[in-house]
Scaffold this active site. Structure first.
Site, mmCIF file in Angstrom:
data_model
loop_
_atom_site.group_PDB
_atom_site.id
_atom_site.type_symbol
_atom_site.label_atom_id
_atom_site.label_comp_id
_atom_site.label_asym_id
_atom_site.label_seq_id
_atom_site.Cartn_x
_atom_site.Cartn_y
_atom_site.Cartn_z
ATOM 1 N N SER A 264 -1.277 91.509 -20.870
ATOM 2 C CA SER A 264 -1.168 92.965 -20.899
ATOM 3 C C SER A 264 -1.780 93.549 -19.630
ATOM 4 C CB SER A 264 -1.923 93.515 -22.104
ATOM 5 O OG SER A 264 -3.316 93.328 -21.900
ATOM 6 N N LYS A 265 -1.550 94.842 -19.452
ATOM 7 C CA LYS A 265 -2.114 95.527 -18.300
ATOM 8 C C LYS A 265 -3.641 95.421 -18.348
ATOM 9 C CE LYS A 265 -2.539 100.178 -16.377
ATOM 10 N NZ LYS A 265 -3.952 99.996 -16.278
ATOM 11 N N ARG A 266 -4.170 95.524 -19.581
ATOM 12 C CA ARG A 266 -5.620 95.459 -19.726
ATOM 13 C C ARG A 266 -6.184 94.112 -19.249
ATOM 14 N NH1 ARG A 266 -7.605 95.851 -25.000
ATOM 15 N NH2 ARG A 266 -5.580 96.721 -25.547
ATOM 16 N N ASP A 269 -6.358 94.258 -15.550
ATOM 17 C CA ASP A 269 -7.483 95.090 -15.102
ATOM 18 C C ASP A 269 -8.795 94.312 -15.221
ATOM 19 O OD1 ASP A 269 -5.754 97.115 -14.630
ATOM 20 O OD2 ASP A 269 -6.191 98.241 -16.466
ATOM 21 N N SER A 290 -2.375 102.155 -11.268
ATOM 22 C CA SER A 290 -2.604 100.735 -11.008
ATOM 23 C C SER A 290 -1.989 100.370 -9.677
ATOM 24 C CB SER A 290 -1.926 99.877 -12.054
ATOM 25 O OG SER A 290 -2.264 100.321 -13.325
#
Ligand code: GLU
Length: 515
Positions: A264-266, A269, A290
């Site tokens: 996921s994007k998380r 990050d 992002s």
């Protein structure tokens, strides 16, 4: 499907930045289309207006362009099956939903949000794990199967809001052959009566997707595994309409680096990498922007080559990992797509970038350097810039590292790496350097090799092993203790510059000589 023209589509919803998994789906569709001399279509699936994000469509377009994924038909360039945006196709869908209602394969439902909620509560109280509007519950609800016909008519005529739901058969097996996973069999009882038309007159994803794939003559549906649970419903819709189903291929998930679940994007990050091809600025939440692979200095060819291997491999015991786009097209086949999830590995993306940088012509690499040289108002000939690129390209992962790593070619050092000075700047080194610069002055036939020979002779003359002073010589000339081949650096700098640099170092560091 035999003998049918290959027509595939990438069908993103403009709901945010395009995740790299989406880019991979687009890429596989593209490679498959090109390999089979077919058509690559892009359709924007924007029927869910509540999730629509401004700018997302433009982002999709730019991302695909950056990756070199060319489209034969799209909302931007048109095609025989236009329009390619579902919101613009809105008037078409009702006719198809209506057809199913007329044939008793779908029905009107008038239940309010509160009534639906009450049904769920009721079922939960009766210990039903996943309460659904389905073959059993439909008979307890307000729809055209339970209400008298004249009441249905009245409700429709009075403009009361309604949805159209599919009437899923009670006990049937739904089967289809997925080109990646083989036969998939699902009992119809496990499928709920999904909404096909919403009360705002918009179709749901399921109806629009199937109708459009049919109307656009799509031969193969290649999409992410997250759509596999929807596929039986889609197959049922094809059956209800009496249409041939396209072939399905559901691509494996892209997993977190540790293999535990979907990337996921998380995760990105947290672990310090991006999941977006390009920088994504969320218009409603600019703080949540992002960065992207493009902005981080990745070459699109490297990124694409990496993505191609995230779930696919050329097989045949092939060790080859670097594939041009043409080679990927040549080699690509759905049979070689893996069933299990593909772990994302940022080190591998970097590795690809390194390989691609190395293979770039020096003239192209020079462009990276030229921008920085200009910033620092340094003038150099194209030839000499390219020579530096040749010397440095094995040492960098990103184009913008060229300048960081090769500054000493273009600027006389004013500072010297402290660690090296502390350890290596001693009387022996000073003596060697002093004699070396004198001998260099006398050297008639200057070249890197001759200069190195001169250095060797000086150390011999002073009874010192060359290895003992090498780092001091390097730091005097470049300011740093490591770098590319010193002989090549000396040759590039030229006699006068080398002598001047040694003089500057001897002068600057005269109080630092270790006893
Ligand atoms: N609109 C869907 C998506 O956003 C498309 C799924 C499909 O390809 O059928 O991924």
């Amino acid at each position: 499907m035999e003998n049918q023209e290959v027509r595939v589509r990438f069908a993103p919803s403009p709901t945010g930045g395009l995740h790299l998994g989406g880019v991979r789906t687009a890429l596989y569709n593209y490679l498959f289309a090109r390999k089979n001399k077919g058509k690559m279509i892009l359709r924007i699936e924007d029927t869910d207006r509540t999730r629509f994000v401004e700018g997302a469509e433009a982002y999709i377009k730019e991302s695909l362009e950056w990756c070199g994924i060319e489209l034969d038909e799209s909302p931007w360039d048109g095609g025989d099956f236009a329009p390619y945006r579902q919101s613009e196709r809105k008037p078409m869908y009702m006719e198809y939903a209506q057809r199913l209602v007329d044939q008793g394969k779908a029905y009107y439902a008038f239940d309010t949000a509160e009534e639906l909620e009450a049904m769920r509560e009721r079922l939960k109280a009766a210990r039903v794990v996943a309460p659904q509007y389905n073959v059993i519950t439909r008979m307890t609800m307000k729809n055209s199967l339970t209400l008298p016909q004249d009441e249905v008519k009245k409700r429709l005529e009075s403009g009361e809001p309604y949805v159209i739901r599919i009437k899923v058969p009670r006990k049937e097996q739904i089967r289809f052959n997925d080109l990646v996973r083989g036969w998939v069999t699902v009992q119809s009882a496990s499928i709920d009566d999904k909404v096909l038309m919403k009360s705002d007159g918009m179709p749901t994803y399921h109806l629009a997707n199937v109708v459009d794939d049919y109307l656009m003559k799509i031969s193969h549906v290649i999409r992410g595994e997250e759509w596999l649970p929807s596929a039986p419903l889609h197959v049922l819709l094809y059956q209800y309409f009496g249409w041939n189903t396209p072939d399905f291929a559901h691509l494996p998930l892209i997993l977190k680096p540790n293999g535990n679940g979907k990337l996921s994007k998380r995760d990105g990050d947290k672990l310090g990498f991006s999941v977006f091809p390009l920088q994504w600025v969320d218009p409603s939440n600019p703080d949540k922007s992002s960065t992207g692979y493009r902005e981080q200095g990745y070459l699109s060819e490297a990124f694409v080559n990496f993505l191609a291997f995230l779930g696919w491999n050329p097989g045949k015991g092939s060790q080859k990992e670097i594939f041009t786009k043409a080679e990927l097209i040549e080699e690509f086949s759905i049979e070689r797509i893996g069933k299990s999830g593909a772990k994302f590995d940022i080190e591998k993306v970097k590795w690809y970038n390194q390989q691609y940088l190395r293979n770039l012509p020096n003239a192209e690499l020079a462009e990276f350097l030229k921008a920085d040289l200009q910033k620092h108002q340094i003038e150099e000939s194209q030839d000499r810039i390219e020579q530096v690129c040749e010397l440095m390209k094995e040492r960098i992962t990103f184009g913008n590292e060229l300048w960081q790593e090769s500054q000493y070619f273009f600027m006389t050092p004013t500072q010297y790496e402290e660690k090296v000075i502390k350890k290596k700047w001693n009387q022996q080194a000073v003596n060697v350097l002093t004699e070396f610069r004198l001998e260099l002055e006398k050297l008639a036939d200057f070249s890197g090799t001759n200069a190195k020979q001169t250095l060797y002779d000086v150390t011999q003359n002073q009874g010192i092993k060359m290895g003992k002073v090498m780092q001091a010589v390097r730091v005097a000339i470049t300011g740093v203790g490591s770098g590319t081949d010193l002989t090549a650096i000396i040759e590039w700098l030229g006699k006068d510059e080398v002598i001047a640099r040694i003089d500057t170092a001897l002068e600057t560091l005269k109080d630092r000589v270790k006893a």
